[in-house]
Design an enzyme around this catalytic site. Structure first.
Site, mmCIF file in Angstrom:
data_model
loop_
_atom_site.group_PDB
_atom_site.id
_atom_site.type_symbol
_atom_site.label_atom_id
_atom_site.label_comp_id
_atom_site.label_asym_id
_atom_site.label_seq_id
_atom_site.Cartn_x
_atom_site.Cartn_y
_atom_site.Cartn_z
ATOM 1 N N GLU A 63 0.852 -1.187 0.000
ATOM 2 C CA GLU A 63 0.000 0.000 0.000
ATOM 3 C C GLU A 63 0.885 1.233 0.000
ATOM 4 O OE1 GLU A 63 -2.523 2.781 -0.304
ATOM 5 O OE2 GLU A 63 -3.298 0.734 -0.359
ATOM 6 N N GLY A 68 -5.683 0.947 4.894
ATOM 7 C CA GLY A 68 -7.105 0.656 5.021
ATOM 8 C C GLY A 68 -7.896 0.994 3.781
ATOM 9 N N HIS A 480 -44.440 -0.462 12.547
ATOM 10 C CA HIS A 480 -44.974 0.902 12.563
ATOM 11 C C HIS A 480 -44.549 1.573 13.872
ATOM 12 C CE1 HIS A 480 -47.902 4.201 12.292
ATOM 13 N NE2 HIS A 480 -48.149 3.964 13.579
#
Length: 495
Positions: A63, A68, A480
């Site tokens: 990387e 990340g 609901h």
């Protein structure tokens, strides 16, 4: 390096002292062989690397600078963190509508009218959320058994990269299998004067160096409208300059118009059919954007949100036998295989829809393929959300797409104001829209604008995956009062 990796000196290496005092050739960097080499640690790459390392494979993941991946560092996570803070400000400023009044201070106006953003605190909160997630990855990667390498990789042979490590040293790694997962970066369009005028990309804006007094946004796609909504919530006057007929080109016109209405309520001005032709500094500071049709827009700051470009430059993909598409993405088949044997690509760089959840699904496809199972990206149903205020959630075909595909359609549509939960929240803007195949009575797609639309759309996605008819969703017993209950209400409109 993983204990399973092996190292081979290059055949041409020559460590002998040459005769006559001549300078010895540079020592060849030995090649390390591993089971899996991952170039770029985005969602798909890091997930596969950790999984295979835990299974006992020798894994190296390289990387360059975003531990990340893009989502955590400069996209989803910081964006939504800032939006949540901005919504708190908006709620406080509108608290009287909910029967909440804050006391006066120092004999002045009520505190809610003086509510404002503490930019340093806002930045600290965002950096705290991002930093904690990055730190967690810094621990997870080595704990999985992978060899996590920080540096810049370049292919120098088939399935082989040379890595310029951040500490100044060099390594060469060859993978029995290789995954390219380098992602994308903000595009830099060829607009006259843009290179000479200071401007932000979405990544720059998320650093929050300062709060603009006014902002011009080039581009009315997902990134542009989210950033415009964020700045509008913070009280910044915003103008969107968009070349298309309406913002959010992928959406039906009525959906785009409703999102535009929400933006305008936050003080955002939207110019459509406006293609930027020139950018220049304003005489008193700031920037002026000129459009091809002669309009001019000025602001203290400029945000360029005109798409993202695949990160393939400098990778040496041609050396590895990896071909690109006409748009510059890595060419892959339905199994994420590139044109090079043993080399795969996933996520944004492979042309996967630019959502973290789509890259996560790429990981699942690769996970199964590497385990010898059947898996494919074909026919995936990928939803998306635009975190404006109110939110937009979408899955499947638009009405226009469904008609263009030859479907005879029925459209169920009802205002978000008809949903009881929306009334209790005091957020009634928007509507629910569901597109149905009239012959099969199956749901083809849906778009929802309103509170928690990003959550509600998952219910429609599950119904589509389960092959439920619209009547079955209409008659489902949904809690609901919730925003999910709106699915009952909108489909009741069909009878």
């Amino acid at each position: 390096m993983s204990q399973h990796a092996t190292t081979h000196a290059a055949d041409s290496a020559d460590s002998a002292e040459p005769a006559g005092g001549a300078v010895a050739p540079a020592q060849e960097v030995p090649v390390e062989d591993v089971d899996l080499l991952v170039v770029g640690g985005g969602k798909a790459g890091k997930s596969l690397a950790m999984l295979r390392a835990k299974a006992g494979d020798a894994v190296v993941m390289v990387e360059k600078d975003k531990v990340g991946g893009t989502c955590i560092n400069v996209a989803c996570i910081p964006t939504k963190t800032l939006i949540s803070s901005a919504r708190v400000l908006h709620d406080v400023q509108g608290s009287r509508a909910h029967g909440v009044t804050l006391p006066e201070q120092d004999g002045g106006a009520p505190a809610l009218e003086r509510a404002h953003i503490d930019l340093a605190a806002l930045r600290a909160r965002k950096e705290g959320v991002v930093g904690a997630m990055v730190a967690a990855h810094e621990k997870m990667f080595p704990a999985s058994g992978m060899d996590f390498v920080k540096g810049t990789a370049r292919f120098v042979a088939e399935r082989t990269v040379e890595i310029a490590l951040n500490d100044g040293t060099t390594r060469r790694v060859r993978g029995a299998k290789v995954l390219i997962n380098t992602g994308t970066a903000p595009s830099a369009p060829a607009i006259e004067g843009l290179a000479e005028v200071p401007h932000w990309t979405s990544e720059d804006l998320l650093a929050l160096p300062e709060l603009p007094t006014s902002l011009v946004v080039l581009g009315g796609g997902v990134i542009g409208v989210e950033m415009a909504s964020l700045m509008g919530l913070l009280g910044v006057p915003v103008t969107i300059v968009h070349a298309g007929e309406h913002i959010l080109d992928r959406e039906d016109a009525d959906i785009a118009a409703e999102v535009a209405s929400g933006l305008e309520a936050l003080g955002v001005t939207i110019l459509t059919g406006a293609r930027a032709s020139r950018v220049s500094p304003a005489p008193g500071g700031g920037v002026v954007v000129s459009t091809q049709d002669g309009r001019e827009v000025s602001g203290s700051h400029l945000l360029v949100a005109l798409g993202r470009t695949p990160m393939t430059a400098g990778l040496g993909l041609e050396t590895a036998g990896v071909e690109l598409t006409e748009r510059g993405f890595v060419k892959v088949d339905d199994h994420l295989r590139t044109t090079a044997e043993g080399v795969y690509a996933a996520g944004d760089v492979a042309g996967t829809p630019q959502f973290t959840h789509a890259s996560w699904n790429d990981f699942r496809v690769l996970r199964d393929l590497f385990a010898g199972k059947e898996a494919s990206t074909a026919g995936r149903l990928i939803p998306w959300a635009v975190f404006t205020t109110p939110e937009l959630g979408h899955v499947g075909l638009t009405e226009a797409e469904a008609r263009a595909a030859g479907h005879e359609v029925r459209v169920a549509k009802t205002p978000t104001a008809a949903v009881p939960r929306a009334k209790t929240l005091g957020c009634t803007e928007g509507f629910y829209k569901i597109v149905i195949d009239a012959e099969s009575e199956l749901i083809l797609g849906a778009a929802i604008i309103g509170p928690e639309a990003s959550e509600v759309i998952t219910g429609v996605q599950m119904a589509m995956l389960g092959g439920l008819t619209w009547q079955q969703v209409r008659d489902a017993v949904i809690t609901h009062p919730t925003m999910g209950e709106g699915l009952n209400i909108v489909l009741d409109s069909l009878g």
